[in-house]
Design a protein around this motif. Structure first.
Motif, PDB file in Angstrom:
ATOM      1  N   GLU A   1       0.912  -1.040  -0.011  1.00 52.64           N
ATOM      2  CA  GLU A   1       0.076   0.072   0.064  1.00 52.64           C
ATOM      3  C   GLU A   1       0.934   1.177  -0.052  1.00 52.64           C
ATOM      4  OE1 GLU A   1      -3.827  -1.293   2.583  1.00 52.64           O
ATOM      5  OE2 GLU A   1      -2.579   0.115   3.441  1.00 52.64           O
ATOM      6  N   VAL A   2       1.737   1.240   0.953  1.00 54.11           N
ATOM      7  CA  VAL A   2       2.624   2.537   0.982  1.00 54.11           C
ATOM      8  C   VAL A   2       3.251   2.608  -0.344  1.00 54.11           C
ATOM      9  CG1 VAL A   2       4.660   3.598   2.247  1.00 54.11           C
ATOM     10  CG2 VAL A   2       2.961   2.297   3.572  1.00 54.11           C
ATOM     11  N   ALA A   3       4.183   1.811  -0.972  1.00 49.35           N
ATOM     12  CA  ALA A   3       4.752   1.793  -2.145  1.00 49.35           C
ATOM     13  C   ALA A   3       3.785   2.378  -3.116  1.00 49.35           C
ATOM     14  CB  ALA A   3       5.446   0.179  -2.605  1.00 49.35           C
ATOM     15  N   ASN A   4       2.553   1.723  -3.110  1.00 47.83           N
ATOM     16  CA  ASN A   4       1.545   2.305  -4.414  1.00 47.83           C
ATOM     17  C   ASN A   4       1.221   3.400  -4.102  1.00 47.83           C
ATOM     18  OD1 ASN A   4       1.883  -0.219  -5.894  1.00 47.83           O
ATOM     19  ND2 ASN A   4       0.011  -1.233  -4.507  1.00 47.83           N
ATOM     20  N   SER A   5       1.438   4.286  -2.836  1.00 45.11           N
ATOM     21  CA  SER A   5       1.020   5.501  -2.939  1.00 45.11           C
ATOM     22  C   SER A   5       2.057   6.496  -3.300  1.00 45.11           C
ATOM     23  CB  SER A   5       0.751   5.855  -1.385  1.00 45.11           C
ATOM     24  OG  SER A   5       1.878   5.743  -0.632  1.00 45.11           O
TER      25      SER A   5
END
Ligand code: NA7
Length: 537
Positions: free
Chosen positions: A482-486
């Motif tokens: 999730e963090v990477a995709n943000s």
């Protein structure tokens, strides 16, 4: 050899790089019996293997060092702003000797398999030479960029010249004088090698598939005054480093976005950072460079402009301009004279994106367009990053789990440190941690402190088995994604997503929430009684 002949230790550490050395130091200090196995015949890990010309750290020397011993910190003298490989290796050896670590390290010993037996709650570890040891704890200090990868080019075995992989460089100096050399790859490694080899070789062909962003290091000797100031403030700076995204002090994170500045202000800022040198400094021009494509484009454009300014041949300059990923989504390279090298008479850039390498021939290589005669080939083609070294070993359990199956769709970890189903095994800077996206030695220390804290807690409370819960692991892995995709990170075909290894599942592996946030989470897990970890007596 039967199990009766196995030696038993409290803990086995695999790898004697910076992680393995510190793990040994800490575990031994706790009174545990520890054995370290190391494939090389010396300490230093990355800095033991990567001896290629120009090898240097891209984090400043005063930061890229251990913080656990203030005396060590004070006595060691780093000669350069960015340390060369030989100096870092010297430091690793100094640390090993100063803390008497060598006696517990077995060199030239690769681990072939690790098997967890639940009934006896032990890890059964086998070396490639067939020796067996048994330990309650198994600590993976195997490194993230330690499995060098030579692409399986057709014909490589027939090459009559010499070939080298950057990550398996010979100890003896390689003499390229008067030779026709080819280098494959234009990542961080190649960008360091190219200016050095170009000075020696009769001719250097650079085979580029993807152009990368590189910034000037502005490296040089470290002034005594700067060193002294840093040493005086070391405690404060080390603490400060933990409150930054990349674990590096001295670069306060920016507060403004790129479009909160006028075009003129932006240009001036990027110029100032370019002149100052270093990657963190540049990335910290604005706070949204890794979040907004539009903002990033301003920083990417600035670098492309500098490339066009430095490289005299417009066609070469255009080829060197990265155009398939936003700056910073692949590790930014740091160089000393990289782009300038393309103005040399003996250097040529070959585009192997439009015409890929088809074959290594006995006398060079052939692309889809042309044939090149070469005396030596350098493969600066990278590593099976982050998971390669772990999956190379045969890691299984008596419950029938196999790490290769578990990670077949990408690595799953709890905090990048533990793996559900593999009790009492700890990974230092594993996938799912900020390791490779941080000052590595700081992360190594933080992880090792956390791991040894966990073990100490077990010993005090009569707990013999610590095992990450599947649910906690799944939640963490989801959070990492999730963090990477943000961010813009997943846009690049980098080793962060395993893009350089054909067939490797495309998963963004590092945790990019930053060192500060990550450490806070790790500390909270401890404060909540090792939340997400089953502790069994
Ligand atoms: P990298 O960053 O993975 O770079 C490897 C380079 O090799 C990169 O330019 C690749 O091009 C190129 N490559 C790989 N396979 C091929 C083939 N088959 N044909 C042509 N070119 C190829 O590894 P480094 O060693 O430079 O750096 C690794 C890390 O070490 C670095 O990030 C620092 O943290 C230190 P591609 O981009 O895949 O098109």
């Amino acid at each position: 050899m039967s199990d009766q002949h196995s030696r038993t230790f409290d803990a086995v550490v695999i790898g004697a790089g910076f992680a393995g050395l510190y793990a040994l130091y800490k575990l031994r200090k706790m009174g545990l019996s520890v054995k370290v196995f190391e494939a090389g015949n010396g300490v230093g890990g990355t800095w033991y293997w990567n001896r290629y010309p120009g090898a240097r750290c891209d984090v400043e020397s005063m930061e890229y060092s251990y913080s656990f011993d203030p005396e060590l910190e004070q006595e060691w003298i780093w000669p350069d702003k960015y340390s060369k490989q030989a100096d870092i290796l010297k430091y690793a050896n100094h640390v090993a000797e100063r803390f008497n670590l060598m006696k517990d390290i077995e060199f030239e010993t690769r681990i072939k398999s690790a098997f967890y037996e639940r009934e006896s709650n032990t890890w059964r570890i086998k070396t490639a030479k067939g020796r067996k040891v048994v330990a309650q704890f198994c600590v993976m200090a195997v490194g993230n960029l330690s499995t060098p990868r030579v692409p399986d080019f057709k014909g490589i075995d027939n090459f009559k010249g010499d070939w080298y992989h950057s990550g398996l460089w010979p100890k003896e100096e390689v003499n390229f004088s008067g030779k026709r050399v080819g280098i494959i790859g234009t990542g961080s490694t190649a960008i360091q090698i190219i200016p050095q080899v170009a000075k020696k070789a009769k001719h250097l062909h650079i085979f580029q598939r993807t152009a990368n962003y590189s910034l000037p290091a502005r490296n040089g000797p470290l002034a005594e005054e700067k060193r002294a100031i840093h040493k005086k403030k070391y405690r404060e700076l080390r603490k400060q480093a933990y409150s930054t995204p990349f674990g590096i002090a001295g670069y306060p994170p920016p507060e403004k976005g790129a479009f909160e500045a006028t075009p003129k202000e932006r240009e001036a800022k990027y110029h100032q950072k370019w002149d100052e040198g270093g990657t963190i400094s540049y990335l910290f021009s604005y706070n949204d460079l890794l979040l907004s494509e539009k903002s990033n484009e301003t920083a990417s454009d600035f670098v492309r402009e500098r490339i066009r300014e430095i490289v005299k041949d417009p066609e070469t300059a255009e080829l060197l301009c990265p155009n398939d990923h936003p700056i910073g989504t692949k590790r930014i390279c740091l160089d000393s004279g990289y782009y300038e090298t393309f103005n040399r008479y003996n250097v040529a850039l070959v585009d192997v994106r439009s015409a890929p390498i088809e074959e290594i021939t006995p006398f060079g290589l052939r692309t889809a367009r042309e044939e090149f005669e070469l005396d030596s080939i350098i493969f600066a083609t990278g590593f099976d990053a982050m998971t390669g070294a772990i999956l190379e070993m045969n890691i299984r359990t008596s419950d029938g789990l196999d790490m290769k199956d578990k990670w077949k769709d990408g690595p799953k970890t709890y905090l990048g440190i533990m793996i559900a189903g593999f009790p009492n095994m700890f990974v230092i800077t594993g996938p799912g941690s900020p390791g490779v996206k941080s000052q590595m030695i700081l992360s190594i220390e933080q992880h090792t402190d956390w791991i040894t804290g966990c073990i100490a807690n077990m010993l005090v409370n009569g707990i013999t088995r610590a095992e990450a819960e599947l649910e906690a692991e799944a939640k963490w892995t989801e959070h990492v994604n999730e963090v990477a995709n943000s961010t813009l990170y997943p846009q690049a075909n980098s080793w962060y997503v395993g893009a350089n290894i054909p067939g490797k599942p495309r998963i963004f592996m590092p945790y990019v929430g930053g060192v500060e946030a990550y450490k806070k989470i790790c500390d909270e897990v401890v404060a909540k009684g090792y939340e997400g970890i089953q502790l069994a007596p």
